[in-house]
Write a protein that holds these residues in place. Structure first.
Motif, PDB file in Angstrom:
ATOM      1  N   VAL A 192       0.914  -1.269  -0.093  1.00  0.00           N
ATOM      2  CA  VAL A 192      -0.172  -0.085   0.022  1.00  0.00           C
ATOM      3  C   VAL A 192       0.921   1.311   0.018  1.00  0.00           C
ATOM      4  CG1 VAL A 192      -1.671   1.396   1.244  1.00  0.00           C
ATOM      5  CG2 VAL A 192      -1.803  -1.170   1.234  1.00  0.00           C
ATOM      6  N   TYR A 195       2.455   1.713  -3.507  1.00  0.00           N
ATOM      7  CA  TYR A 195       1.606   2.135  -4.533  1.00  0.00           C
ATOM      8  C   TYR A 195       1.233   3.552  -4.323  1.00  0.00           C
ATOM      9  CZ  TYR A 195       0.808  -2.105  -6.877  1.00  0.00           C
ATOM     10  OH  TYR A 195       0.845  -3.390  -7.569  1.00  0.00           O
ATOM     11  N   ARG A 196       1.063   3.985  -3.124  1.00  0.00           N
ATOM     12  CA  ARG A 196       0.576   5.489  -2.754  1.00  0.00           C
ATOM     13  C   ARG A 196       1.670   6.408  -3.230  1.00  0.00           C
ATOM     14  NH1 ARG A 196      -2.311   4.685   3.078  1.00  0.00           N
ATOM     15  NH2 ARG A 196      -4.636   4.594   2.101  1.00  0.00           N
ATOM     16  N   ASP A 201      -4.466   7.469  -4.399  1.00  0.00           N
ATOM     17  CA  ASP A 201      -5.253   6.564  -3.666  1.00  0.00           C
ATOM     18  C   ASP A 201      -6.319   6.038  -4.461  1.00  0.00           C
ATOM     19  OD1 ASP A 201      -3.530   6.846  -1.486  1.00  0.00           O
ATOM     20  OD2 ASP A 201      -4.982   7.778  -0.117  1.00  0.00           O
ATOM     21  N   THR A 206      -3.617   0.573  -6.156  1.00  0.00           N
ATOM     22  CA  THR A 206      -3.744   1.040  -4.734  1.00  0.00           C
ATOM     23  C   THR A 206      -5.000   0.503  -3.902  1.00  0.00           C
ATOM     24  OG1 THR A 206      -2.667   2.934  -5.260  1.00  0.00           O
ATOM     25  CG2 THR A 206      -3.531   2.933  -3.065  1.00  0.00           C
TER      26      THR A 206
END
Length: 223
Positions: A192, A195-196, A201, A206
Motif C-alpha cells: 500500500v 503504490y501510494r 489513492d 492502490t
C-alpha cells in the motif's frame, strides 16, 4: 623435439607455409609461424584474405565463426523458451493446471540456465509457477516460489517497481491463505505504501492493495 625448440618449430612451420601457400611473403610467414600456437585465427584470416584454401594442419575456425554459432544457438534456445512459455500460459488459462505446472517448471529451469537467476524472464516464470501451485492447493510450493520471485525482483527491478509490488501482493495473499497473518500484514502495508508513492489513492492498484490489507487486518481483529 621440435615443440621444445621454438626456433626449430618455427622453421618447420615456415617451410610448410611456403610449400602450401607460395603467395605469402617470407615476412608474413615468419610472423604467422611465431604466432600460430597462440593465435591460429591470424593464419586463417591471412589465408582467406588471399583467396587460398586453408590446408595448414594447425588451422582453427576464426573466432567470429565460433561467435556466430554461439549466437545462433542462443537465439534458437530463446525461441524454444518462448514457445514453452506460450504453451504453459495457454494450459494455465484453460485450467489444465497439472500440465501447466510441468511446463512452467521446465520454463523456470530453462530461464535459470539461459538467462540467470536474477533475469526478469526467470522472475516472471517463477511468478507464474507460484500461481499455478496456489491454484492446485500447494500453498507451500506457491509461497516458496513466490518468495524467490519477490527476492529476485527486489534485486533486479527494485522494491518500488510495479511488478515487484504485484508479486509482493500475491505473496501476501498466499501467506494469508496459509494463516501466516503477521507477515501477510507486514507485506500488505509495504505494498500500500509503495503504490501510494507511485499513484493517487484512487488508482486501481492502490485500491486492490488496500483491499488485500483490509482482509488481513479483519482476520487479525484490527479492522
Amino acid at each position: 623435439r621440435s615443440e621444445k625448440n621454438p626456433w626449430t618449430r618455427d622453421k618447420l612451420l615456415v617451410c610448410s607455409l611456403s610449400i602450401q601457400h607460395p603467395a605469402l611473403s617470407l615476412a608474413t610467414m615468419l610472423r604467422l609461424a611465431t604466432r600460430i600456437p597462440r593465435r591460429p585465427a591470424l593464419y586463417a584470416r591471412a589465408i582467406h584474405a588471399r583467396g587460398l584454401a586453408p590446408t595448414f594442419s594447425f588451422f582453427e575456425p576464426p573466432a567470429e565463426e565460433e561467435r556466430d554459432k554461439a549466437e545462433t544457438a542462443a537465439v534458437k534456445n530463446e525461441q524454444r523458451l518462448l514457445r514453452l512459455n506460450a504453451e504453459a500460459v495457454e494450459h494455465h488459462n484453460v485450467g489444465h493446471l497439472s500440465r501447466a505446472q510441468s511446463l512452467f517448471e521446465q520454463l523456470v529451469d530453462g530461464r535459470r540456465e539461459h538467462n540467470g537467476e536474477l533475469h526478469p524472464h526467470t522472475i516472471y516464470a517463477l511468478g507464474w509457477l507460484a500461481d499455478v501451485c496456489r491454484r492446485r492447493g500447494d500453498l507451500a510450493g506457491a509461497t516458496s516460489n513466490a518468495r524467490e520471485a519477490v527476492s529476485s525482483a527486489r534485486t533486479t527491478l527494485g522494491s518500488a517497481h510495479a511488478d515487484t509490488l504485484g508479486m509482493i501482493t500475491n505473496l501476501s495473499t498466499m501467506l494469508q491463505e496459509k494463516g501466516e497473518l503477521a507477515e501477510a500484514e507486514k507485506l500488505g502495508r509495504e505494498v500500500v505504501k509503495g503504490y501510494r508513492k507511485r499513484e493517487p489513492d484512487g488508482c486501481e492498484d492502490t485500491l486492490s492493495a488496500i483491499s488485500v490489507l483490509s482482509q488481513v487486518l479483519l482476520r487479525r481483529g484490527k479492522a
